[in-house]
Design a protein around this motif. Structure first.
Motif, PDB file in Angstrom:
ATOM      1  N   ALA A 155      -2.790   7.418 -11.588  1.00  0.00           N
ATOM      2  CA  ALA A 155      -1.918   8.263 -10.761  1.00  0.00           C
ATOM      3  C   ALA A 155      -0.765   7.451 -10.180  1.00  0.00           C
ATOM      4  O   ALA A 155       0.380   7.910 -10.168  1.00  0.00           O
ATOM      5  N   ILE A 156      -1.053   6.245  -9.710  1.00  0.00           N
ATOM      6  CA  ILE A 156       0.003   5.413  -9.119  1.00  0.00           C
ATOM      7  C   ILE A 156       0.954   4.909 -10.199  1.00  0.00           C
ATOM      8  O   ILE A 156       2.174   4.833  -9.979  1.00  0.00           O
ATOM      9  N   GLU A 157       0.438   4.590 -11.374  1.00  0.00           N
ATOM     10  CA  GLU A 157       1.311   4.208 -12.500  1.00  0.00           C
ATOM     11  C   GLU A 157       2.302   5.327 -12.799  1.00  0.00           C
ATOM     12  O   GLU A 157       3.486   5.075 -13.049  1.00  0.00           O
ATOM     13  N   ALA A 158       1.842   6.568 -12.789  1.00  0.00           N
ATOM     14  CA  ALA A 158       2.725   7.714 -13.042  1.00  0.00           C
ATOM     15  C   ALA A 158       3.793   7.820 -11.959  1.00  0.00           C
ATOM     16  O   ALA A 158       4.948   8.168 -12.246  1.00  0.00           O
ATOM     17  N   MET A 159       3.440   7.509 -10.718  1.00  0.00           N
ATOM     18  CA  MET A 159       4.413   7.528  -9.623  1.00  0.00           C
ATOM     19  C   MET A 159       5.495   6.475  -9.846  1.00  0.00           C
ATOM     20  O   MET A 159       6.684   6.726  -9.628  1.00  0.00           O
ATOM     21  N   ILE A 160       5.080   5.296 -10.277  1.00  0.00           N
ATOM     22  CA  ILE A 160       6.045   4.225 -10.549  1.00  0.00           C
ATOM     23  C   ILE A 160       6.937   4.615 -11.724  1.00  0.00           C
ATOM     24  O   ILE A 160       8.159   4.382 -11.687  1.00  0.00           O
ATOM     25  N   ASP A 161       6.367   5.229 -12.744  1.00  0.00           N
ATOM     26  CA  ASP A 161       7.182   5.716 -13.866  1.00  0.00           C
ATOM     27  C   ASP A 161       8.240   6.696 -13.369  1.00  0.00           C
ATOM     28  O   ASP A 161       9.407   6.649 -13.796  1.00  0.00           O
ATOM     29  N   GLU A 162       7.847   7.595 -12.474  1.00  0.00           N
ATOM     30  CA  GLU A 162       8.793   8.568 -11.924  1.00  0.00           C
ATOM     31  C   GLU A 162       9.878   7.872 -11.106  1.00  0.00           C
ATOM     32  O   GLU A 162      11.054   8.262 -11.164  1.00  0.00           O
ATOM     33  N   ALA A 163       9.536   6.849 -10.362  1.00  0.00           N
ATOM     34  CA  ALA A 163      10.545   6.086  -9.609  1.00  0.00           C
ATOM     35  C   ALA A 163      11.549   5.444 -10.561  1.00  0.00           C
ATOM     36  O   ALA A 163      12.760   5.431 -10.289  1.00  0.00           O
ATOM     37  N   HIS A 164      11.065   4.935 -11.684  1.00  0.00           N
ATOM     38  CA  HIS A 164      11.968   4.355 -12.689  1.00  0.00           C
ATOM     39  C   HIS A 164      12.903   5.414 -13.278  1.00  0.00           C
ATOM     40  O   HIS A 164      14.066   5.107 -13.560  1.00  0.00           O
ATOM     41  N   ARG A 165      12.414   6.640 -13.443  1.00  0.00           N
ATOM     42  CA  ARG A 165      13.265   7.707 -13.973  1.00  0.00           C
ATOM     43  C   ARG A 165      14.348   8.114 -12.974  1.00  0.00           C
ATOM     44  O   ARG A 165      15.460   8.436 -13.348  1.00  0.00           O
ATOM     45  N   ARG A 166      13.996   8.098 -11.688  1.00  0.00           N
ATOM     46  CA  ARG A 166      14.910   8.590 -10.662  1.00  0.00           C
ATOM     47  C   ARG A 166      15.898   7.543 -10.148  1.00  0.00           C
ATOM     48  O   ARG A 166      16.973   7.900  -9.680  1.00  0.00           O
ATOM     49  N   PHE A 167      15.506   6.287 -10.190  1.00  0.00           N
ATOM     50  CA  PHE A 167      16.315   5.228  -9.565  1.00  0.00           C
ATOM     51  C   PHE A 167      16.546   4.087 -10.546  1.00  0.00           C
ATOM     52  O   PHE A 167      15.724   3.837 -11.416  1.00  0.00           O
ATOM     53  N   ASP A 168      17.645   3.399 -10.352  1.00  0.00           N
ATOM     54  CA  ASP A 168      17.987   2.266 -11.213  1.00  0.00           C
ATOM     55  C   ASP A 168      17.306   1.012 -10.659  1.00  0.00           C
ATOM     56  O   ASP A 168      17.932   0.190  -9.989  1.00  0.00           O
ATOM     57  N   ILE A 169      15.995   0.907 -10.933  1.00  0.00           N
ATOM     58  CA  ILE A 169      15.227  -0.232 -10.425  1.00  0.00           C
ATOM     59  C   ILE A 169      14.770  -1.097 -11.594  1.00  0.00           C
ATOM     60  O   ILE A 169      14.669  -0.629 -12.726  1.00  0.00           O
ATOM     61  N   LEU A 170      14.497  -2.339 -11.283  1.00  0.00           N
ATOM     62  CA  LEU A 170      14.053  -3.301 -12.286  1.00  0.00           C
ATOM     63  C   LEU A 170      12.537  -3.441 -12.325  1.00  0.00           C
ATOM     64  O   LEU A 170      11.982  -3.890 -13.330  1.00  0.00           O
ATOM     65  N   GLY A 171      11.880  -3.087 -11.233  1.00  0.00           N
ATOM     66  CA  GLY A 171      10.431  -3.204 -11.188  1.00  0.00           C
ATOM     67  C   GLY A 171       9.865  -2.718  -9.871  1.00  0.00           C
ATOM     68  O   GLY A 171      10.598  -2.546  -8.892  1.00  0.00           O
ATOM     69  N   ALA A 172       8.557  -2.494  -9.866  1.00  0.00           N
ATOM     70  CA  ALA A 172       7.858  -2.071  -8.651  1.00  0.00           C
ATOM     71  C   ALA A 172       6.423  -2.555  -8.728  1.00  0.00           C
ATOM     72  O   ALA A 172       5.868  -2.727  -9.822  1.00  0.00           O
ATOM     73  N   ARG A 173       5.842  -2.762  -7.580  1.00  0.00           N
ATOM     74  CA  ARG A 173       4.445  -3.187  -7.485  1.00  0.00           C
ATOM     75  C   ARG A 173       3.824  -2.475  -6.291  1.00  0.00           C
ATOM     76  O   ARG A 173       4.420  -2.406  -5.219  1.00  0.00           O
ATOM     77  N   VAL A 174       2.607  -1.952  -6.504  1.00  0.00           N
ATOM     78  CA  VAL A 174       1.861  -1.291  -5.437  1.00  0.00           C
ATOM     79  C   VAL A 174       0.493  -1.958  -5.337  1.00  0.00           C
ATOM     80  O   VAL A 174      -0.201  -2.115  -6.348  1.00  0.00           O
ATOM     81  N   ILE A 175       0.135  -2.327  -4.129  1.00  0.00           N
ATOM     82  CA  ILE A 175      -1.214  -2.828  -3.838  1.00  0.00           C
ATOM     83  C   ILE A 175      -1.799  -1.903  -2.789  1.00  0.00           C
ATOM     84  O   ILE A 175      -1.142  -1.594  -1.786  1.00  0.00           O
ATOM     85  N   HIS A 176      -3.012  -1.450  -3.024  1.00  0.00           N
ATOM     86  CA  HIS A 176      -3.693  -0.626  -2.025  1.00  0.00           C
ATOM     87  C   HIS A 176      -5.108  -1.154  -1.886  1.00  0.00           C
ATOM     88  O   HIS A 176      -5.807  -1.338  -2.876  1.00  0.00           O
ATOM     89  N   ARG A 177      -5.490  -1.411  -0.663  1.00  0.00           N
ATOM     90  CA  ARG A 177      -6.839  -1.910  -0.412  1.00  0.00           C
ATOM     91  C   ARG A 177      -7.817  -0.756  -0.255  1.00  0.00           C
ATOM     92  O   ARG A 177      -7.448   0.333   0.166  1.00  0.00           O
ATOM     93  N   VAL A 178      -9.060  -1.028  -0.589  1.00  0.00           N
ATOM     94  CA  VAL A 178     -10.153  -0.081  -0.403  1.00  0.00           C
ATOM     95  C   VAL A 178     -11.292  -0.822   0.298  1.00  0.00           C
ATOM     96  O   VAL A 178     -11.261  -2.041   0.435  1.00  0.00           O
ATOM     97  N   GLY A 179     -12.267  -0.048   0.735  1.00  0.00           N
ATOM     98  CA  GLY A 179     -13.384  -0.646   1.460  1.00  0.00           C
ATOM     99  C   GLY A 179     -13.180  -0.505   2.957  1.00  0.00           C
ATOM    100  O   GLY A 179     -12.374   0.304   3.422  1.00  0.00           O
ATOM    101  N   LEU A 180     -13.922  -1.304   3.705  1.00  0.00           N
ATOM    102  CA  LEU A 180     -13.887  -1.243   5.164  1.00  0.00           C
ATOM    103  C   LEU A 180     -12.758  -2.120   5.703  1.00  0.00           C
ATOM    104  O   LEU A 180     -12.700  -3.315   5.401  1.00  0.00           O
ATOM    105  N   LEU A 181     -11.874  -1.514   6.513  1.00  0.00           N
ATOM    106  CA  LEU A 181     -10.741  -2.219   7.109  1.00  0.00           C
ATOM    107  C   LEU A 181     -10.745  -2.023   8.619  1.00  0.00           C
ATOM    108  O   LEU A 181     -11.217  -1.002   9.127  1.00  0.00           O
TER     109      LEU A 181
END
Length: 158
Positions: A63-89
């Motif tokens: 799902a997040i990969e698809a979001m990044i693909d959409e960002a590439h379609r909409r904006f002139d970007i060279l790259g993106a990275r998303v980190i999301h933690r899971v577990g107890l915080l």
């Protein structure tokens, strides 16, 4: 081979190291925009002692990969990275990061904000807060749906 763009993990992350990995030695990069989300100690008027995040491995990354693909379609970007933690915080812990690189700042700012709005409503994570009143699941918010709607995407979560 391209770099991984999405990381779902229990361990903390280092913003400087993540941006260095995203940029690499690309001399076309003129702008880096990043967002770090942290766990707050209050939500909806209650003290939050901790937050636990759950996800479906594989589905969440896709799902997040698809979001990044959409960002590439909409904006002139060279790259993106998303980190999301899971577990107890705990309050003050870093929970997630979005970083975007582009030739110019405007595209990076817009793509970063777009990804944040998209992630907030569409990423398949489930959050449970521990409060003095007991544990509670965190529901989607109307304000988050409105933030995504300004990009022309209707969420209908809240």
């Amino acid at each position: 081979m391209s770099q991984p763009r999405v990381f779902i993990q229990t361990q903390d992350f280092d913003l400087q190291a993540e941006i260095a990995a995203l940029r690499g030695q690309d001399a076309h990069v003129g702008a880096v925009c990043s967002f770090i989300g942290t766990v707050r100690d209050r939500n909806d008027g209650s003290t939050v002692a901790s937050m636990e995040l759950e996800h479906y491995p594989g589905m969440t990354e896709k799902a997040i990969e698809a979001m990044i693909d959409e960002a590439h379609r909409r904006f002139d970007i060279l790259g993106a990275r998303v980190i999301h933690r899971v577990g107890l915080l705990q309050p003050l812990d870093q929970i997630m990061m979005v970083a975007v690189i582009s030739a110019h700042r405007g595209e990076s700012f817009q793509a970063c904000e777009f990804l944040m709005d998209y992630l907030k409503t569409q990423a398949p994570f489930w959050k449970k807060e521990e409060t003095p009143e007991g544990a509670r699941w965190v529901d989607a918010r109307v304000a988050d749906d409105k933030a995504l709607a300004r990009w022309g995407i209707e969420a209908g979560n809240a």
